[in-house]
Design a protein around this motif. Structure first.
Motif, PDB file in Angstrom:
ATOM      1  N   ALA A  69      -3.480 199.303  41.482  1.00 52.64           N
ATOM      2  CA  ALA A  69      -4.003 197.985  42.016  1.00 52.64           C
ATOM      3  C   ALA A  69      -4.187 197.199  40.414  1.00 52.64           C
ATOM      4  N   ARG A  70      -4.464 195.991  40.612  1.00 54.19           N
ATOM      5  CA  ARG A  70      -5.036 195.286  39.382  1.00 54.19           C
ATOM      6  C   ARG A  70      -6.464 196.064  38.735  1.00 54.19           C
ATOM      7  N   VAL A  71      -6.418 195.937  37.579  1.00 56.27           N
ATOM      8  CA  VAL A  71      -7.707 196.547  36.848  1.00 56.27           C
ATOM      9  C   VAL A  71      -8.496 195.376  36.042  1.00 56.27           C
ATOM     10  N   GLY A 197       1.829 200.805  35.612  1.00 54.46           N
ATOM     11  CA  GLY A 197       3.153 200.067  36.232  1.00 54.46           C
ATOM     12  C   GLY A 197       2.959 199.133  37.312  1.00 54.46           C
ATOM     13  N   TYR A 198       1.576 199.024  37.860  1.00 56.05           N
ATOM     14  CA  TYR A 198       1.553 198.285  39.073  1.00 56.05           C
ATOM     15  C   TYR A 198       1.763 196.771  38.823  1.00 56.05           C
ATOM     16  N   GLY A 199       2.166 196.082  39.904  1.00 56.00           N
ATOM     17  CA  GLY A 199       2.592 194.793  39.986  1.00 56.00           C
ATOM     18  C   GLY A 199       1.880 193.705  39.127  1.00 56.00           C
ATOM     19  N   GLY A 200       0.590 193.384  39.448  1.00 56.45           N
ATOM     20  CA  GLY A 200      -0.147 192.302  38.806  1.00 56.45           C
ATOM     21  C   GLY A 200      -0.484 192.755  37.231  1.00 56.45           C
ATOM     22  N   ASN A 201      -0.366 194.039  37.061  1.00 55.18           N
ATOM     23  CA  ASN A 201      -0.546 194.435  35.711  1.00 55.18           C
ATOM     24  C   ASN A 201       0.643 194.584  34.809  1.00 55.18           C
ATOM     25  N   GLY A 205       5.380 188.242  34.541  1.00 59.17           N
ATOM     26  CA  GLY A 205       5.544 186.677  35.067  1.00 59.17           C
ATOM     27  C   GLY A 205       4.458 186.189  35.790  1.00 59.17           C
ATOM     28  N   LYS A 206       4.119 187.279  36.617  1.00 57.61           N
ATOM     29  CA  LYS A 206       3.221 186.903  37.838  1.00 57.61           C
ATOM     30  C   LYS A 206       1.762 186.387  37.393  1.00 57.61           C
ATOM     31  N   LYS A 207       0.812 187.326  37.468  1.00 56.50           N
ATOM     32  CA  LYS A 207      -0.679 186.851  37.301  1.00 56.50           C
ATOM     33  C   LYS A 207      -0.860 186.586  35.650  1.00 56.50           C
ATOM     34  N   CYS A 208      -0.289 187.342  34.666  1.00 63.06           N
ATOM     35  CA  CYS A 208      -0.182 187.046  33.442  1.00 63.06           C
ATOM     36  C   CYS A 208      -0.101 185.823  32.966  1.00 63.06           C
ATOM     37  N   GLU A 226      -2.358 177.598  40.113  1.00 63.69           N
ATOM     38  CA  GLU A 226      -3.409 178.048  41.027  1.00 63.69           C
ATOM     39  C   GLU A 226      -2.876 179.228  41.892  1.00 63.69           C
ATOM     40  N   HIS A 227      -3.894 179.888  42.364  1.00 61.77           N
ATOM     41  CA  HIS A 227      -3.735 181.171  43.232  1.00 61.77           C
ATOM     42  C   HIS A 227      -3.571 180.966  44.740  1.00 61.77           C
ATOM     43  N   MET A 228      -2.471 179.978  44.915  1.00 63.92           N
ATOM     44  CA  MET A 228      -2.283 179.418  46.297  1.00 63.92           C
ATOM     45  C   MET A 228      -0.856 179.531  46.857  1.00 63.92           C
ATOM     46  N   PRO A 248      -8.686 184.410  48.268  1.00 61.13           N
ATOM     47  CA  PRO A 248      -8.564 185.556  47.139  1.00 61.13           C
ATOM     48  C   PRO A 248      -7.243 186.710  47.687  1.00 61.13           C
ATOM     49  N   SER A 249      -7.188 187.707  46.747  1.00 66.14           N
ATOM     50  CA  SER A 249      -6.281 188.550  46.804  1.00 66.14           C
ATOM     51  C   SER A 249      -6.463 189.417  48.206  1.00 66.14           C
ATOM     52  N   ALA A 250      -5.263 189.522  48.901  1.00 72.05           N
ATOM     53  CA  ALA A 250      -5.206 190.378  50.293  1.00 72.05           C
ATOM     54  C   ALA A 250      -6.333 189.636  51.081  1.00 72.05           C
ATOM     55  N   ASP A 277       3.799 182.053  48.502  1.00 70.35           N
ATOM     56  CA  ASP A 277       2.691 182.786  49.180  1.00 70.35           C
ATOM     57  C   ASP A 277       1.771 183.029  48.228  1.00 70.35           C
ATOM     58  N   ASP A 278       1.823 182.998  46.799  1.00 67.17           N
ATOM     59  CA  ASP A 278       0.819 183.688  46.056  1.00 67.17           C
ATOM     60  C   ASP A 278       0.670 182.591  44.847  1.00 67.17           C
ATOM     61  N   ILE A 279       1.381 181.684  44.224  1.00 75.31           N
ATOM     62  CA  ILE A 279       0.994 180.895  43.012  1.00 75.31           C
ATOM     63  C   ILE A 279       1.850 179.711  43.410  1.00 75.31           C
TER      64      ILE A 279
HETATM   65  C1  SPV Z   1      -3.049 189.896  43.927  1.00 75.68           C
HETATM   66  O1  SPV Z   1      -3.706 190.892  43.759  1.00 75.68           O
HETATM   67  O2  SPV Z   1      -3.678 188.760  44.027  1.00 75.68           O
HETATM   68  C2  SPV Z   1      -1.576 190.017  44.186  1.00 75.68           C
HETATM   69  C3  SPV Z   1      -0.805 191.136  43.733  1.00 75.68           C
HETATM   70  O3  SPV Z   1      -1.125 189.003  44.541  1.00 75.68           O
HETATM   71  S1  SPV Z   1      -0.567 191.381  42.372  1.00 75.68           S
HETATM   72  O4  SPV Z   1       0.285 190.475  41.771  1.00 75.68           O
HETATM   73  O5  SPV Z   1      -0.314 192.757  41.904  1.00 75.68           O
HETATM   74  O6  SPV Z   1      -1.840 190.941  41.145  1.00 75.68           O
END
Ligand code: SPV
Ligand code: GTP
Ligand code: MN
Length: 579
Positions: A69-71, A197-201, A205-208, A226-228, A248-250, A277-279
């Motif tokens: 998971a994210r840290v 190695g987890y997704g959001g970390n 390109g995604k959260k960072c 935005e997280h939308m 929020p997440s999940a 579905d997320d951003i």
């Molecule tokens: C979140 O935690 O909000 C996610 C999954 O969408 S992750 O990309 O791993 O952060």
């Protein structure tokens, strides 16, 4: 053009000199490259083949059990001035952070391949899109980035044309939580991530990039990152309203983005289109409306709970060509998680399934799949101009108090509703689950700068000539005395979205309360739903005494952002308290 290629090449050379890989591979995003990486990962055990009869092109990845998971406690924003990161972020001095990370990266790729991954966030030809390059030693990251972004040659060509890009450096490292950091350098458009190695970390390109770094760019350039989710609701007359929603997440973004209308609505001809579905990246268009793009090209979705009942669109999307992370498997080698029929034989850690070890799939198990595989994927998601947004929705997991839906009186009140958001924590981040915390605009883990400045940026969109979306707050997670959800949720959430559209179009009157405008009970279309009247009353009740405590808590929370809390927001809060 030559010079921007040189800038990229010299950064790659410098990085290779530090990390000392055995080889460097520039990724072009081709099918052949993807197939070769999958072959290699099957051979190394990084991927496990799933049942190819039932799930062609599907593979399982089991992560290190300490890396699921994210840290947030290991995630830092490194601005020159600590104050700019705000109390909502962990901060480290940029020079100190670089030194710390460079020491970790020193020689960390010895004997391995260093992949250079150019990517574009958003349609490749959209002026709203932004590019980056991720350097990583993880083939798992490469194949996920290929699904989640426009990755490869076209992105590299755009980078060479534009001359600027976000530089992301990632290594899986030793997966030692003591040697794991996710660092952001917004002024340098740079990210350094080590030890996960987890997704959001790791999928930078995604959260960072698309949230933490992009939120800085958005502030400077007059847009919003935005997280939308973004969803299009088409009525039987063929008119489509696009709605952006921050949970929020999940907490239900993927589910709302892929909603299937209730039976009665389907018969009438209502359709739902998935744009993201997320951003969501949004900016004012020439007509004063906000236009949104989804910077991603795929879904990195929560697997547990995804079923034919809750989200048939997601289930259909992931029937082929999908990477599953930390799910369980059945006797005939199909992916499995809690909420699916059948039963697991092997849990997410590869152990023989034993309920005393906890759930078979990790609660934050995920699927990675191309958005094009979603049956309701909107062709507008590829439109360079984006889609016009009619309504912005905030929401979270609130077992009590927060009504099913309420509308803000105006933009400033809506920004306050977003800033005041709270939600119970989930398995998407390490730490306790089910604890109520404030999560303004669902951006607590992702806003790359001081929340006070961020609220001011939101308020700044309210300008002469602006045709801003209406703002709403929803709560699908209200519980009764028996601990069960009062509202059925999922597809039935369309009933609430329809009321929003009625409001936007000036057809529903609503009831004005101090905290917002709620539906009159008769304005919600509930036919075909067996919702007890007492549940509806409870879902639309504003308990003024309990709200006083909530308003006090919101006031105290907003004070944390003083002296950067915008006076207009403090004033709006005061106005609600006094109403
Ligand atoms: C979140 O935690 O909000 C996610 C999954 O969408 S992750 O990309 O791993 O952060
Ligand atoms: P991230 O990808 O982490 O940002 O999350 P997300 O917001 O996309 O979350 P997602 O849609 O995957 O929701 C995950 C959880 O919310 C699952 O456990 C779902 O079952 C639950 N959920 C989603 N929508 C509803 C709803 O309308 N009602 C209820 N009760 N649960 C819901
Ligand atoms: Mn998310």
């Amino acid at each position: 053009m030559a010079s921007s290629l040189q800038a990229l090449e010299s950064w790659v050379d410098d990085t290779a000199a530090r990390t000392r890989p055995a080889r460097v591979q520039w990724c072009d995003g081709s099918d052949a490259e993807y197939a070769a990486l999958v072959e290699q990962m099957l051979a190394s055990g990084d991927l496990i083949e799933l049942n190819q009869q039932t799930h062609p092109g599907c593979y399982l990845h089991r992560s290190n059990p300490s890396d699921v998971a994210r840290v947030e406690h290991l995630t830092f924003v490194c601005t020159p001035d600590a104050a700019d990161a705000g109390p909502n972020n962990h901060w480290m001095d940029p020079a100190e952070a670089h030194a710390k990370m460079d020491a970790l990266f020193d020689g960390c790729m010895e004997g391995r391949t260093m992949y250079v991954v150019p990517y574009c966030m958003g349609p490749i030809d959209s002026p709203l899109s932004r590019c980056g390059v991720e350097i990583t030693d993880s083939p798992y990251v490469v194949i996920n980035m290929r699904t989640m972004t426009r990755m490869g040659a076209a992105a590299q060509a755009r980078i060479e044309r534009e001359g600027h890009f976000v530089k992301g450096l990632h290594s899986t490292g030793e997966l030692d939580p003591e040697r794991r950091f996710i660092m952001h350098f917004p002024d340098e458009l740079a990210i350094k991530s080590y030890g996960s190695g987890y997704g959001g970390n790791a999928l930078l390109g995604k959260k960072c990039h698309a949230l933490r770094i992009a939120s800085h760019q958005a502030r400077r350039e007059g847009w919003l990152a935005e997280h939308m989710l973004i969803v299009g609701i088409e009525n039987p007359a063929g008119d489509t309203h696009y709605i952006a929603a921050a949970f929020p997440s999940a907490c239900g973004k993927t589910n709302l983005a892929m909603l299937i209308p209730p039976e009665g609505y389907r018969r009438e001809g209502w359709k739902v289109w998935t744009v993201g579905d997320d951003i969501c990246w949004m900016r004012p268009g020439e007509d004063g409306r906000l236009y949104a793009i989804n910077p991603e090209a795929g879904f990195f979705g929560v697997a547990p709970g995804t079923s034919a009942n809750s989200n048939p669109n997601a289930l259909a999307s992931i029937a082929r060509d999908t990477i599953f992370t930390n799910v369980a498997v059945t006797a005939d080698n199909q992916p499995w998680w809690e909420g699916l029929p059948g039963e697991p034989v092997t849990d997410w850690q590869g152990r023989s399934y034993d309920p005393s070890n906890g759930p078979a799939a990790h609660p934050n198990a995920r699927f990675t799949v191309s958005a094009r595989q979603c049956p309701t994927w909107s062709e507008k998601a590829e439109d360079a101009r984006g889609v016009p947004i009619s309504a912005i929705v905030f929401g979270g997991r609130r077992p009590s108090l927060l009504p099913l839906v309420m509308q803000a009186r105006d933009w400033t009140h809506g920004v306050l509703m977003g800033a005041a958001m709270g939600s119970e924590t989930t398995a998407a981040a390490t730490g306790a689950v089910g604890v109520l915390r404030r999560d303004s605009m669902a951006m607590k883990p992702f806003c790359g700068y001081h929340y006070g400045d961020y609220f001011a940026h939101w308020l700044s969109f309210d300008q002469p000539g602006a045709k801003l979306p209406a703002i709403f707050h929803v709560n699908w997670f209200r519980k009764g005395a028996d601990g069960r959800f009062l509202w059925p949720g999922f597809g039935d959430n369309l009933r609430v979205l329809e009321w929003m559209i009625e409001r936007v179009e000036g057809r529903a009157r609503g009831t004005t309360t101090p905290v917002g405008i709620l539906p009159q009970p008769a304005e919600l279309r509930l036919e075909g739903l067996s919702l007890p009247a007492a549940h509806l009353d409870e879902l639309l009740r504003v308990d003024e005494a309990a709200w006083q405590d909530e308003l006090d808590a919101i006031g105290a929370y907003l004070e944390e952002f003083s002296p950067r809390l915008p006076a207009a927001l403090a004033g709006e809060q005061q106005r609600v308290v006094e109403m």
